[in-house]
Design a protein around this motif. Structure first.
Motif, short mmCIF file in Angstrom:
data_model
loop_
_atom_site.label_atom_id
_atom_site.label_comp_id
_atom_site.label_asym_id
_atom_site.label_seq_id
_atom_site.Cartn_x
_atom_site.Cartn_y
_atom_site.Cartn_z
N TYR A 144 1.24 -82.75 36.00
CA TYR A 144 2.39 -82.77 36.89
C TYR A 144 1.98 -82.43 38.31
CZ TYR A 144 5.16 -83.59 32.79
OH TYR A 144 5.68 -84.16 31.67
N THR A 157 3.16 -80.75 41.39
CA THR A 157 3.03 -79.57 42.24
C THR A 157 2.95 -78.30 41.40
OG1 THR A 157 5.43 -79.26 42.45
CG2 THR A 157 4.36 -80.75 44.03
N GLU A 165 4.68 -75.71 41.88
CA GLU A 165 6.07 -75.28 41.63
C GLU A 165 6.64 -75.97 40.39
OE1 GLU A 165 10.42 -75.26 43.90
OE2 GLU A 165 8.63 -76.06 44.89
N ASN A 166 6.41 -77.24 40.29
CA ASN A 166 6.90 -77.98 39.12
C ASN A 166 6.22 -77.51 37.84
OD1 ASN A 166 8.73 -79.53 40.54
ND2 ASN A 166 7.31 -81.25 40.81
N ARG A 167 4.96 -77.21 37.92
CA ARG A 167 4.22 -76.79 36.73
C ARG A 167 4.74 -75.44 36.24
NH1 ARG A 167 -0.09 -79.46 39.56
NH2 ARG A 167 -0.76 -77.51 40.58
N TYR A 180 10.55 -83.78 36.45
CA TYR A 180 9.27 -83.31 36.96
C TYR A 180 8.32 -84.50 37.08
CZ TYR A 180 11.32 -78.91 35.43
OH TYR A 180 12.17 -77.84 35.25
N ALA A 240 7.78 -74.17 36.76
CA ALA A 240 9.14 -74.34 36.25
C ALA A 240 9.13 -75.01 34.87
CB ALA A 240 9.96 -75.17 37.23
N LEU A 241 8.29 -75.99 34.69
CA LEU A 241 8.21 -76.67 33.41
C LEU A 241 7.64 -75.75 32.34
CD1 LEU A 241 8.55 -79.20 31.72
CD2 LEU A 241 6.36 -80.03 32.61
N GLU A 251 6.10 -90.50 43.09
CA GLU A 251 7.20 -89.71 43.65
C GLU A 251 8.57 -90.33 43.36
OE1 GLU A 251 6.64 -89.04 47.78
OE2 GLU A 251 4.64 -88.13 47.55
#
Length: 313
Positions: free
Chosen positions: A172, A174, A176-178, A235, A180-181, A241
């Motif tokens: 994934y 970013t 941040e996304n990693r 995500y 959150a996931l 994008e």
């Protein structure tokens, strides 16, 4: 002296019969006389044609007749063989005929799919009596095998074939996304991740991740509420994008009891295009990602999704 007219003395019947017998000419016993006697001619009716006598068949004529019969037999054999060949060709598939093979539609050559055996008495994940949607078979045996000719990536080491969560999150975009996931997976009680990846000769890279949870209710809630929606995946993976839901995905690939979200990276995309699919089947969520420089072909992507769905159903 007067001459007296003598009257004929009447003959008795016996005398008359003897005289008649003497007056009939008797046939001669001589052979020459019998041969010389003319035979009685048989009258021929003028209305009936007289059959011409059959000419004698010469030896040459018999040879010609035999040769003609042999050639007739050869012609009959060729007719039978030709008819059989024509029938055989008409029954063959077009792809079986040299020079008439249909061009490939882009599908990959996958090996025959075989589901692993279930423990005795265990139901399939989508059976009505399996309320939790549990996959009783080993999830690692349910990952789609690579197509023929592909280069398979090395599996995870030291984890009994299960993919570490950090390796899954590395796909994934970013940090941040990693994070959150990762928290979402923890909150929903992720148990295991089975995985496989390969690269085909045309440069398409495929990654399959099967995430298993406790129940079907948990996996469906995570998929539809936190991972995917009708617009785009929550995500995005690295290199993509902007996504669009693939509304041209064949309806036949949607199986009953399986929730599917297929996506394609919208133009303009960079050096590589991304296609991605999320779907849940029972207690498992599948994430399939394909990338390729210049664009990912739709046919092998949809084929891969359909076959993986079949294995998990």
């Amino acid at each position: 002296m007067t001459e007296q007219t003598q009257r004929p003395v009447p003959q008795s019947p016996m005398e008359r019969e003897a005289d008649a017998h003497d007056s009939v000419p008797q046939p001669s016993a001589s052979r020459e006389t019998a041969d010389a006697a003319p035979q009685a001619a048989v009258p021929v009716s003028p209305s009936l044609p007289v059959a011409a006598p059959h000419p004698a068949v010469s030896r040459k004529d018999r040879r010609v007749l035999r040769a003609g019969l042999r050639w007739a037999a050869v012609a009959a054999v060729f007719c039978l063989v030709g008819a059989g060949t024509a029938y055989g060709i008409s029954r063959m598939e077009r792809t079986d005929l040299p020079g008439l093979a249909t061009a490939s539609d882009g599908r990959w050559d996958y090996p025959e799919l075989v589901r692993p055996p279930l423990p005795s008495g265990s139901p399939g994940p989508l059976e009505a009596r399996n309320h939790a949607g549990t996959h009783y078979a080993d999830l690692r045996a349910l990952v789609l095998p690579a197509p023929r000719g592909a280069t398979v990536e090395r599996g995870p080491r030291g984890t009994d074939g299960w993919l570490p969560v950090k390796d899954f999150l590395a796909d994934y975009a970013t940090e941040e996304n990693r994070r959150a996931l990762a928290q979402k997976l923890t909150d929903h009680g992720l148990r295991h991740i089975a995985a496989r990846g390969w690269t085909t000769p045309d440069g398409t890279r495929t990654r399959i991740r099967l995430l298993r949870f406790d129940t079907a209710a948990v996996s469906e809630n995570l998929l539809a509420g936190d991972l995917a929606n009708t617009g785009a995946p929550a995500y995005p993976v690295r290199g993509a994008e902007y996504y669009a839901l693939d509304e041209t995905f064949p309806p036949g690939a949607h199986m009953k009891g399986v929730t599917l979200f297929p996506y394609t990276e919208a133009e303009p995309y960079g050096a590589e295009q991304v296609r991605q699919a999320y779907f849940s089947a029972g207690d498992t969520i599948a994430v399939i990602t394909q990338t390729r420089k210049g664009g990912v072909d739709a046919v092998p992507f949809r084929q891969t999704v359909a076959l993986q769905t079949e294995l998990l159903s």
